[in-house]
Design a protein around this motif. Structure first.
Motif, PDB file in Angstrom:
ATOM      1  N   ASN A  46       0.832  -1.170   0.132  1.00  0.00           N
ATOM      2  CA  ASN A  46       0.160   0.082   0.049  1.00  0.00           C
ATOM      3  C   ASN A  46       0.816   1.247  -0.077  1.00  0.00           C
ATOM      4  N   PHE A  49       1.521   1.897  -3.344  1.00  0.00           N
ATOM      5  CA  PHE A  49       0.369   2.317  -4.102  1.00  0.00           C
ATOM      6  C   PHE A  49       0.340   3.811  -3.858  1.00  0.00           C
ATOM      7  N   THR A  50       0.502   4.343  -2.565  1.00  0.00           N
ATOM      8  CA  THR A  50       0.251   5.491  -2.036  1.00  0.00           C
ATOM      9  C   THR A  50       1.181   6.344  -3.039  1.00  0.00           C
ATOM     10  N   PHE A  53      -0.552   6.784  -6.494  1.00  0.00           N
ATOM     11  CA  PHE A  53      -1.819   7.529  -6.189  1.00  0.00           C
ATOM     12  C   PHE A  53      -1.357   9.034  -6.109  1.00  0.00           C
ATOM     13  N   THR A  54      -0.185   9.194  -5.535  1.00  0.00           N
ATOM     14  CA  THR A  54       0.260  10.612  -5.487  1.00  0.00           C
ATOM     15  C   THR A  54       0.574  11.241  -6.703  1.00  0.00           C
ATOM     16  N   ILE A  56      -0.557  10.260  -9.757  1.00  0.00           N
ATOM     17  CA  ILE A  56      -1.757  10.156 -10.301  1.00  0.00           C
ATOM     18  C   ILE A  56      -2.545  11.642  -9.970  1.00  0.00           C
ATOM     19  N   GLU A  57      -2.554  11.973  -8.686  1.00  0.00           N
ATOM     20  CA  GLU A  57      -3.346  13.058  -8.233  1.00  0.00           C
ATOM     21  C   GLU A  57      -2.446  14.227  -8.712  1.00  0.00           C
ATOM     22  N   PHE A  64      -8.614  12.581  -5.257  1.00  0.00           N
ATOM     23  CA  PHE A  64      -8.750  11.709  -4.371  1.00  0.00           C
ATOM     24  C   PHE A  64      -9.445  12.487  -3.169  1.00  0.00           C
ATOM     25  N   HIS A  67     -13.055  11.044  -2.928  1.00  0.00           N
ATOM     26  CA  HIS A  67     -13.256   9.682  -2.495  1.00  0.00           C
ATOM     27  C   HIS A  67     -14.307   9.521  -1.293  1.00  0.00           C
ATOM     28  N   LEU A 142      -6.145   2.107  -9.165  1.00  0.00           N
ATOM     29  CA  LEU A 142      -6.892   2.466  -8.091  1.00  0.00           C
ATOM     30  C   LEU A 142      -7.445   1.368  -7.186  1.00  0.00           C
TER      31      LEU A 142
END
Length: 187
Positions: A46, A49-50, A53-54, A56-57, A64, A67, A142
């Motif tokens: 995770n 993944f974080t 995700f950062t 991607i954002e 996010f 969410h 995601l």
């Protein structure tokens, strides 16, 4: 440390060819060791993944802040969030996504059933996002954390039973939710 490497190796080996029946995969380890291995592994993944995700954002592909968990924390009191996230969600999701697994034990397609339930579990969590074209395109990324935890939950379900997959799911969610609740009202 060696114990946890062995347990993780057995998880990975099991995922290559999941099966129902012989529950000896972790017979020489206690459940606490198995749960800790699964929990630490999912959170290490995770973390990766974080970072993704950062990125991607930052690229503006997904917001996010939209969410569902953000809205949940804004609209509900802490006790309700804990009940929903640590008790109700694990119970209902495990009954739906892991409960039926043993019904397919004599099916030659069991390996596919196992993965369909794990991927389905992950994909259902896409509903936590505001659905946009980018969210749909990026859906596999995601919901990758939920797919990974779904795989671990499937192994736990098949090796220890449904009650233990519910307990692990509750533990996983609690590790995420309880600290957030504790710091929710911090300035």
């Amino acid at each position: 440390m060696e114990t946890y490497k062995i347990i993780l190796h057995r998880f990975i080996t099991f995922l290559k060819a999941p099966y129902v029946g012989n529950k000896t995969l972790f017979h020489d380890f206690n459940k606490v060791q198995v749960f800790i291995t699964a929990l630490v592994t999912t959170f290490v993944l995770n973390f990766g993944f974080t970072i993704l995700f950062t990125i991607i954002e930052t690229m503006g592909l997904v917001n996010f802040e939209d969410h569902a968990s953000t809205k949940l924390f804004e609209d509900y009191p802490p006790y309700a969030i804990a009940i929903i996230g640590v008790i109700l969600a694990p119970l209902l999701e495990e009954l739906f996504f892991r409960g039926p697994l043993t019904l397919f034990h004599n099916n030659k397609w069991f390996i596919y059933v196992f993965y369909v339930f794990a991927i389905g579990f992950g994909l259902i969590h896409i509903s936590n996002f505001e659905i946009t074209r980018n969210v749909i395109i990026l859906a596999p990324i995601l919901v990758a954390p939920q797919i990974v935890v779904g795989l671990f939950l499937g192994v736990i379900r098949l090796q220890y039973g449904l009650v233990y997959s519910i307990l692990f799911h509750a533990l996983y969610n609690a590790v995420l939710i309880i600290p957030a609740l504790l710091f929710m009202n911090e300035p």
